[in-house]
Design an enzyme around this catalytic site. Structure first.
Site, short mmCIF file in Angstrom:
data_model
loop_
_atom_site.label_atom_id
_atom_site.label_comp_id
_atom_site.label_asym_id
_atom_site.label_seq_id
_atom_site.Cartn_x
_atom_site.Cartn_y
_atom_site.Cartn_z
CD GLU A 137 -1.84 2.23 1.86
OE1 GLU A 137 -1.45 3.21 1.18
OE2 GLU A 137 -2.02 2.28 3.09
CB CYS A 140 -1.68 6.89 1.89
SG CYS A 140 -2.88 5.87 2.73
#
Length: 476
Positions: free
Chosen positions: A250, A284
């Site tokens: 990720e 993020c």
């Protein structure tokens, strides 16, 4: 800061510290003061953690779904009981407001409870075969997992890294960020106190490249789970190829937000501005590039600037704080450089663009507009409290800009046109798309990206299955 816990590693259930090990200074980002000394792993510590993880896998792979569910549910209950302590520690070492840290605790509670139910649904299937033969497809735990968690969500990221392997029947060695160790240790301690065998989960800290090379260089590790930057993710992926370790990555993002002229601008701003400055933009999936249709561009930009100026920035431990400091001294420096580059290229700075105060790592909520596409900040993830707002004319141009970068983690769009909503859901290149909402996560929903934002998923059934392998058994 005397209530900050003493730091250690956890190996085979033992709290490991001292012994002449090097230490890392943990700093409160609101003050810049050192609040803890973190012991850094030596090679012998990592070897011991690997040996214990191998034993832990042999133990935990034989656990029943009921045993795994009991541990996960127990840990969720303990996190609820310890919510205020966990949240306070996270704010002290990472900086985010207490309200956001409490939400992180509840994210883990929800995820662990979801996984407690999911462990009973990890079944395979039986194939149709001639009488006298049998073929079954089994899901089995992949093996010991090396899990690397960043500092931006010091409670939530360790919860993801620990919860999925535990649910799948794997052992795990977690290396959380050295900047935020006590939060990660608190999450692991909840699992251990809930009955997780001490061999199953370990926590180590150290020089990141040294630790990753040591762990991934061992054939004991069967899987890598990493959350962090694209640059580091690519490096770790290369290391993992040597032992053919499976990976869940990720990585970074550069979240586009498409705002069309058929929306209620005030409603969009009421969601977009808090979303942008959550955790000082160190998220993020942060909404970052606002791609706004020309007819509503000025109204949207001016409203954004007004709301950004009104945000209360301060110590995250103060209950009225809306945005805390950045997490470390590197981040204000990086944002300063990006904003300076954008201004040199011709962008307009409407507010912010400077640090606040003379202690800690505070940075003013910032808004840039009319930013040329060749500015650094339009191509590299800012990971800070900066909103980028540019006007566009057509839907096609807006989609092209959203998909222009190699990142594809999260994308957002605001429109009342139902057919357009369907087109955007199909055409935006991202692992997660929010339409008329910035809520794109949930315990039951997969979380992950495409392109340079990584592969694989955390959370949801997919998060557990990412820690499992498929085996076909044929009986004659």
């Amino acid at each position: 800061m005397s209530n900050y816990p003493k730091l250690h590693m956890i190996i085979d259930g033992e709290k490991v510290s001292g012994g002449g090990r090097n230490t890392f200074d943990v700093v409160n980002p609101a003050t810049g003061e050192t609040i803890g000394a973190l012991p850094m792993a030596e090679a012998a510590d990592l070897d011991r953690a690997l040996e214990v993880a191998e034993k832990g896998f042999r133990i935990w792979r034989k656990s029943t779904p009921q045993e795994r569910a009991s541990v996960l549910q127990g840990a969720a209950r303990l996190m609820m009981e310890r919510k205020e302590d966990l949240a306070r520690v996270a704010t002290m070492e990472q900086g985010k407001p207490l309200a956001e840290a409490r939400i992180e605790v509840m994210m883990n509670v929800g995820l662990f409870n979801f996984y407690a139910g999911e462990v009973s649904r990890l079944y395979g299937r039986e194939l149709v075969r001639p009488e006298g033969t049998r073929s079954t497809i089994r899901l089995e735990p992949v093996g010991p997992v090396a899990a690397f968690a960043p500092w931006n969500f010091p409670i939530g990221n360790p919860g993801r890294k620990l919860g999925a392997p535990v649910a799948a029947g794997c052992s795990v060695i977690m290396k959380s960020a050295e900047e935020t160790p006590a939060s990660a240790l608190g999450v692991l301690q909840c699992l251990l106190d809930a009955g997780l065998p001490k061999e199953v989960a370990q926590a180590v800290f150290g020089v990141p490249d040294d630790v990753s090379r040591h762990l991934l260089g061992s054939p004991i590790i069967r899987k890598l789970s990493f959350t962090g930057s694209t640059v580091v993710g690519k490096h770790l992926a290369r290391l993992a190829t040597e032992n053919m370790q499976r990976t869940t990555m990720e990585l970074g993002g550069h979240g586009p937000v498409l705002v069309f002229d058929d929306v209620d601008v005030e409603r969009v701003l009421n969601t977009a501005v808090p979303g942008k400055y959550r955790n000082a933009g160190q998220v993020c999936v942060s909404p970052t590039r606002f791609i706004v249709q020309e007819n509503v561009f000025e109204k949207f930009r001016d409203g954004f600037v007004e709301r950004a100026k009104a945000l209360k920035v301060g110590d995250g431990l103060a209950e009225d704080t809306q945005m805390g400091p950045m997490a470390n001294p590197r981040r204000p420096e990086a944002i300063d450089a990006m904003i300076a580059n954008a201004k040199e290229k011709g962008a307009t700075l409407h507010t912010g663009g400077e640090r606040i105060g003379n202690q800690g790592f505070f940075y003013a909520p910032s808004v840039l507009s009319e930013i040329p596409l060749d500015a650094d900040i339009m191509n590299e993830e800012p990971f800070g409290p900066v909103a980028l707002i540019n006007p566009f004319r057509s839907e096609d141009d807006m989609i092209a800009e959203a998909n222009r970068l190699p990142y594809g983690l999260a994308a957002y769009a605001w429109t009342e046109d139902y057919k357009r909503q369907q087109r955007l859901g199909a055409e935006l290149e991202a692992g997660m798309v929010g339409i008329n909402s910035h809520m794109i996560g949930g315990a039951d929903a997969p979380f992950g990206g495409v392109k340079w934002s990584g592969h694989g998923s955390e959370d949801g059934p997919e998060g557990v299955r990412a820690c499992m392998v498929t085996k076909a058994v044929h009986e004659g």
